[in-house]
Design an enzyme around this catalytic site. Structure first.
Site, PDB file in Angstrom:
ATOM      1  CG  HIS A 265      -1.929   0.824   1.017  1.00 31.74           C
ATOM      2  ND1 HIS A 265      -3.510   1.332   1.291  1.00 31.74           N
ATOM      3  CD2 HIS A 265      -1.993   2.001   1.871  1.00 31.74           C
ATOM      4  CE1 HIS A 265      -4.103   2.625   1.355  1.00 31.74           C
ATOM      5  NE2 HIS A 265      -2.908   3.093   1.789  1.00 31.74           N
ATOM      6  CD  GLU A 266       1.303   3.372   3.443  1.00 33.92           C
ATOM      7  OE1 GLU A 266       1.312   4.580   3.614  1.00 33.92           O
ATOM      8  OE2 GLU A 266       0.347   3.143   4.481  1.00 33.92           O
ATOM      9  CG  HIS A 269       0.073   5.940  -0.766  1.00 32.63           C
ATOM     10  ND1 HIS A 269      -0.689   7.490  -1.045  1.00 32.63           N
ATOM     11  CD2 HIS A 269      -0.361   5.321   0.634  1.00 32.63           C
ATOM     12  CE1 HIS A 269      -2.076   6.746  -0.254  1.00 32.63           C
ATOM     13  NE2 HIS A 269      -1.773   5.980   0.496  1.00 32.63           N
ATOM     14  CD  GLU A 295      -5.747   4.778   0.408  1.00 41.62           C
ATOM     15  OE1 GLU A 295      -4.929   6.277   0.718  1.00 41.62           O
ATOM     16  OE2 GLU A 295      -6.664   4.136   1.118  1.00 41.62           O
TER      17      GLU A 295
HETATM   18 ZN    ZN Z   1      -2.896   4.990   2.363  1.00 41.43          ZN
END
Ligand code: ZN
Length: 501
Positions: A265-266, A269, A295
């Site tokens: 997830h990170e 980003h 997101e």
């Molecule tokens: Zn996030």
């Protein structure tokens, strides 16, 4: 070269430098700072943030914007110059509208509210937090009122995180999804015996977890010469320039998915920030365009890639060699189903892809009612419980697992929650486009090859930074506006197969 533009860029670069220095201090606070440093650090952060705000709203910047508007007619809409002027004018007007006194009052109120919230959550004591929340909401309302006229008092709050998005649009989208999601959750619930995730609990060596996570991160395209991975309680991604984009994660030695998917997830980003065009460096356009679009990138890598069958075709045999005790007798199919198990739960951050958006819709609806005054704070905990029963069929038996679970309201982040669902919806819309334009993307992913996907994201999304509004960006790529249908179709197809619905 236009000297007014050069002067504006110089001023903006100073503002950006101060903001990035503040970001570095706050990264350090969450990773390595001894707890004794907290007081001095909060003062240093306040000084840097106050200074950068003052520099940004200075009359000089307003003058430069006005001068440039006279010449900007010759600039093509898509150029960096025209985009810069649009963005700065918009932000300048926004920041100037809020009186400094209100900004300061919000800052000190939320600093105290955050303390009270942490204590209230720890002791399951909502009444300790309620008066603080009361004040935060009152000040937030005053802040929103600075932006009159508006269609909805909530619009200016949402706009801060998702520029250009209207409350009515989100309301319509969420209303359209709600019933269908509730039905899907019910259908999955009635077949809950189909999928077990007990294999994900056990003993997972943290060094092995870190090594596996970094291997995936590097193969996704995360450049560790321009980034690094550290550990924090709450994982996040931050950046100090496009060449220094850092992520953090949290390891749980008894439950594999936390760090595994948290890291993906990170990284999602981070890939966004690392992919921004160097031409936009230090302009203020050198960051993701909105929380929702950001997101969409993290969710795309975490869910659409990381929780897919093609991904595990390549990685499951490797994961078995990392954790032979846990997985040597497990099949890839069992593992795939386990990581995609869906079940209504109380805690948002632990929710699966199907139930997650209902957690968000609940918060969004409560925020609207609080802002409009339809819901009184005395009744907030019971309203929370009622909505959880209605939408997810579960209810917390204490406020710590209920209304006190998220930090957002205590820090004044009202209007923020909706961007999580916006990100989920966009992740599928964008991934569908990538799939159409990249020949056999699934085959690439099955071989652990993400080059074409990253290249597509870089070209269509990342490189632009904040040059366009989220709405403009989505339109340029998909030809449409934001839409929940692709996401709902994705969920139906995926979960029909997993749960044999
Ligand atoms: Zn996030």
């Amino acid at each position: 070269m236009n000297s007014t533009l050069e002067t504006l860029k110089m001023r903006l670069a100073e503002v950006v430098d101060l903001q990035r220095a503040a970001a570095l201090l706050s990264w350090e606070q969450q990773t390595y700072m001894p707890s004794g440093g907290a007081k001095a650090r909060s003062e240093q952060l306040a000084t840097l943030q106050g200074l950068s705000h003052r520099l940004f709203i200075a009359d000089e910047i307003g003058g430069l914007i006005n001068d440039l508007k006279n010449t900007s007619a010759q600039w093509d809409y898509d150029t960096d110059e025209a985009s810069l002027l649009r963005l700065v004018e918009r932000q300048y007007e926004r920041e100037r509208k809020i009186p400094s006194q209100l900004v300061a009052e919000l800052a000190s109120t939320t600093a105290l509210a955050q303390e009270a919230w942490a204590l209230a959550r720890q002791n399951d004591d909502y009444p300790v937090f309620q008066p603080h929340l009361q004040k935060v909401i009152e000040l937030t309302r005053q802040q929103a009122e600075c932006f009159a006229p508006y269609e909805n008092l909530y619009d200016p709050l949402l706009d801060k995180y998702e520029p250009g998005m209207k409350t009515s649009e989100v309301q319509m989208m969420f209303d359209g999804m709600k019933e269908e999601l509730i039905q899907l959750v019910d259908a999955i619930n009635s077949r809950s015996d189909e999928v077990s995730n007990t294999i994900l609990y056990g003993e997972f060596d943290i060094e092995q977890q870190r090594e596996f996570g970094l291997r995936v991160a590097k193969q996704f395209g995360y450049d560790l010469k321009r980034g690094r991975l550290d550990e924090t309680l709450h994982p996040f991604c931050t950046h100090f320039s496009i060449d220094d984009v850092r992520i953090t994660t949290r390891f749980d030695n008894e439950f594999l998915p936390s760090a595994l998917f948290g890291t993906m997830h990170e990284v999602g980003h981070a890939l966004y920030e690392q992919g921004i065009s160097p031409k936009l460096d230090r302009t203020g356009m050198d960051t993701g365009v909105s929380l929702g679009v950001h997101e969409s990138q993290s969710r795309l890598w975490e869910n659409l890639v990381g929780r897919s069958r093609p991904f595990w075709n390549h990685y499951f045999p490797q994961l078995q060699t990392f954790f032979p005790d846990a997985f040597s007798t497990v099949t890839q199919d069992e593992f795939y189903r386990a990581i995609n198990r869906s079940e209504p739960s109380l805690i948002r951050v632990e929710a699966d892809e199907v139930t997650y958006n209902l957690h968000i819709i609940i918060r969004f609806e409560l925020e609207l009612d609080l802002l409009s005054g339809d819901l009184h704070l005395n009744d907030l905990p019971s309203a929370w419980v009622e909505k959880y029963k209605d939408y997810l069929g579960v209810a917390p038996n204490n406020d710590s697992d209920g209304v006190l679970q998220d930090i957002h309201w205590s820090i004044g982040a009202i209007g923020y929650f909706a961007t999580y669902t916006i990100g989920n919806l966009l992740s599928v819309q964008l991934f569908d486009c990538a799939r159409k334009e990249i020949e056999d993307l699934d085959a690439d992913i099955s071989q652990g090859d993400f080059d074409a996907l990253l290249h597509w994201l870089r070209e269509n999304i990342h490189c632009h930074g904040s040059k366009f509004t989220p709405g403009e960006l989505v339109k340029r790529i998909t030809g449409n506006s934001m839409d929940s249908r692709p996401y709902l179709n994705y969920l139906h197809n995926k979960y029909r197969e997993i749960y044999k619905l």
